[in-house]
Scaffold this active site. Structure first.
Site, PDB file in Angstrom:
ATOM      1  N   GLN A 120     -29.391 -64.292  31.502  1.00 26.31           N
ATOM      2  CA  GLN A 120     -29.398 -65.595  32.154  1.00 26.31           C
ATOM      3  C   GLN A 120     -30.538 -66.444  31.597  1.00 26.31           C
ATOM      4  O   GLN A 120     -31.712 -66.076  31.702  1.00 26.31           O
ATOM      5  CB  GLN A 120     -29.551 -65.449  33.665  1.00 26.31           C
ATOM      6  CG  GLN A 120     -29.352 -66.773  34.401  1.00 26.31           C
ATOM      7  CD  GLN A 120     -29.571 -66.634  35.892  1.00 26.31           C
ATOM      8  OE1 GLN A 120     -30.669 -66.336  36.330  1.00 26.31           O
ATOM      9  NE2 GLN A 120     -28.516 -66.858  36.671  1.00 26.31           N
ATOM     10  N   TYR A 179     -33.308 -75.044  40.126  1.00 29.04           N
ATOM     11  CA  TYR A 179     -34.120 -75.001  38.913  1.00 29.04           C
ATOM     12  C   TYR A 179     -33.809 -76.215  38.025  1.00 29.04           C
ATOM     13  O   TYR A 179     -33.095 -77.120  38.428  1.00 29.04           O
ATOM     14  CB  TYR A 179     -33.935 -73.661  38.213  1.00 29.04           C
ATOM     15  CG  TYR A 179     -34.397 -72.512  39.098  1.00 29.04           C
ATOM     16  CD1 TYR A 179     -35.728 -72.428  39.511  1.00 29.04           C
ATOM     17  CD2 TYR A 179     -33.505 -71.562  39.578  1.00 29.04           C
ATOM     18  CE1 TYR A 179     -36.158 -71.418  40.361  1.00 29.04           C
ATOM     19  CE2 TYR A 179     -33.929 -70.542  40.434  1.00 29.04           C
ATOM     20  CZ  TYR A 179     -35.262 -70.491  40.820  1.00 29.04           C
ATOM     21  OH  TYR A 179     -35.679 -69.494  41.669  1.00 29.04           O
ATOM     22  N   ARG A 205     -23.972 -70.890  35.644  1.00 25.37           N
ATOM     23  CA  ARG A 205     -24.071 -70.666  37.087  1.00 25.37           C
ATOM     24  C   ARG A 205     -24.352 -71.987  37.792  1.00 25.37           C
ATOM     25  O   ARG A 205     -25.275 -72.714  37.410  1.00 25.37           O
ATOM     26  CB  ARG A 205     -25.185 -69.674  37.391  1.00 25.37           C
ATOM     27  CG  ARG A 205     -25.134 -69.110  38.808  1.00 25.37           C
ATOM     28  CD  ARG A 205     -26.313 -68.188  39.073  1.00 25.37           C
ATOM     29  NE  ARG A 205     -25.992 -67.194  40.096  1.00 25.37           N
ATOM     30  CZ  ARG A 205     -26.899 -66.533  40.804  1.00 25.37           C
ATOM     31  NH1 ARG A 205     -28.186 -66.745  40.610  1.00 25.37           N
ATOM     32  NH2 ARG A 205     -26.535 -65.642  41.701  1.00 25.37           N
ATOM     33  N   GLY A 228     -24.855 -59.196  44.498  1.00 17.11           N
ATOM     34  CA  GLY A 228     -26.270 -59.255  44.202  1.00 17.11           C
ATOM     35  C   GLY A 228     -27.049 -58.125  44.837  1.00 17.11           C
ATOM     36  O   GLY A 228     -27.171 -57.037  44.284  1.00 17.11           O
ATOM     37  N   ARG A 229     -27.597 -58.368  46.031  1.00 17.06           N
ATOM     38  CA  ARG A 229     -28.526 -57.407  46.637  1.00 17.06           C
ATOM     39  C   ARG A 229     -27.970 -55.997  46.825  1.00 17.06           C
ATOM     40  O   ARG A 229     -28.735 -55.026  46.754  1.00 17.06           O
ATOM     41  CB  ARG A 229     -29.057 -57.958  47.956  1.00 17.06           C
ATOM     42  CG  ARG A 229     -30.054 -59.075  47.737  1.00 17.06           C
ATOM     43  CD  ARG A 229     -30.687 -59.558  49.020  1.00 17.06           C
ATOM     44  NE  ARG A 229     -31.677 -60.590  48.742  1.00 17.06           N
ATOM     45  CZ  ARG A 229     -32.345 -61.256  49.682  1.00 17.06           C
ATOM     46  NH1 ARG A 229     -32.112 -60.992  50.967  1.00 17.06           N
ATOM     47  NH2 ARG A 229     -33.223 -62.169  49.341  1.00 17.06           N
TER      48      ARG A 229
END
Length: 376
Positions: A97, A183, A230, A328-329
């Protein structure tokens, strides 16, 4: 019926299943260099159809958190080569990424203590992770950024291009452009952070200009089908907002359709939180977003993310709403997540105290369902 466990052809890249390991920041790369245990961490999770690495800074300026990896030194690239080799040895697929955090940074992380950069001099009401004088990590408020001059933006576009080339040279199967979660590229998109009045601010096509210039540069460098992106249309992460996200992101989707993208990775709702979170007056229509991309000729795979469990993932695939589902987690504490989902086995709980920073504990010591830790 399409299953989460079916193989998938991702623009010529053969995936063993449709499960994607989502990016997870772990803050275990001192001096921005992945360590040998990083290779083990990703190799343990190589049964995912595709791994998307943690956010990886394209330049020193793009760094926003202590001990996250980069793509801008020979040492970092050598570290990443050990990771890609380890994943491929386990039969996995991995993309990196590409990350520039913009204003979500701190002066202690920037060269010569300079201010972070942003579309406008608007400080994020948020925190970032730094290492203190005592050697301990912790979260502190982000620093006040400075507005980028328009003359600097072509250089940032080229930074993304160079990072993409470096990634392929380090053995990655492709790259994912991080344009989500508040971001830099997301900051340019959304009016909560972009107060510019030049060609990169104001109207939607101006705010989307930098993102699409980056996509053009990166896809030209990587070649067909090796670049994903993304997006997070409504997430409030890092103090970001826009009052009209639907027309903004449908414009972006149509722009992306002009490029030979590998996939579009969409975070639905608030990252790591409410899937029904909204900004503006109307709930965001993710089906309309996908339709805008497809109607404009976009052929990349559609990847969904945020709060998916097995049943919700299977529904998304069966309905045609998605081609791939990112988790994800759960991957933090379940390196063998694919097997656990396939066989209906319970998921292990993660130790939140070890999410960010530290060493092997809470990183490479989670066992598989039999109780062993692989690879040895």
């Amino acid at each position: 019926m399409t299953s989460l466990f079916d193989a998938f052809d991702l623009a010529g890249l053969k995936l063993a299943n449709r499960i994607v390991m989502a990016p997870l920041t772990r803050n275990r790369s001192p001096r921005a260099v992945p360590l040998p245990m990083t290779a083990r961490y990703y190799a343990q999770r190589a049964s995912a159809g595709l791994i998307v690495t943690e956010g990886t800074a394209i330049t020193r300026q793009g760094q926003g958190y202590a001990d996250v990896p980069g793509l801008y030194t020979a040492e970092a690239l050598a570290g990443w080569r050990t990771v890609t080799d380890a994943v491929h040895a386990q039969g996995g697929r991995i993309v990196v990424q590409l990350w520039h955090v913009g204003r979500v940074s701190h002066v202690s992380l920037q060269a010569d203590g300079q201010a972070p950069v942003a579309p406008s001099a608007v400080q994020a009401n948020g925190k970032t992770y730094v290492i203190g004088a005592d050697g301990r990590g912790g979260f502190v408020p982000t620093s006040m950024p400075r507005a980028l001059d328009a003359a600097e933006l072509p250089g940032i576009v080229q930074d993304y291009r160079r990072a993409a080339r470096a990634a392929l040279d380090a053995g990655f199967d492709g790259v994912e452009i991080h344009a989500a979660n508040g971001y830099l590229l997301d900051q340019f998109l959304r009016r909560g952070a972009n107060r510019r009045s030049d060609a990169y601010g104001g109207a939607i096509d101006h705010r989307a200009r930098l993102l699409l210039e980056v996509v053009d540069a990166v896809t030209t460098e990587t070649g067909p089908g090796r670049t994903g992106i993304r997006l997070s249309p409504v997430t409030p992460s890092n103090d970001l907002s826009d009052p009209e996200p639907q027309p903004l992101f449908e414009y972006v989707a149509r722009g992306l359709a002009r490029h030979d993208m590998s996939y579009i990775h969409v975070i639905e709702g608030a990252t790591g939180g409410d899937r029904d979170y909204r900004q503006g007056l109307q709930a965001f229509d993710y089906d309309a977003l996908r339709a805008a991309y497809r109607d404009a000729g976009g052929r990349g795979a559609w990847m969904v993310n945020n709060g998916y469990d097995l049943d919700l993932a299977q529904q998304a695939l069966a309905s045609g709403r998605a081609d791939l589902v990112a988790f994800g987690r759960p991957y933090i504490s379940n390196p063998d997540l694919v097997r656990r989902l396939r066989e209906g086995l319970p998921l292990a709980d993660a130790d939140r105290a070890t999410f960010y920073g530290g060493g092997a504990e809470g990183y490479v010591d989670y066992p598989n369902v039999e109780g062993s830790i692989q690879p040895a």
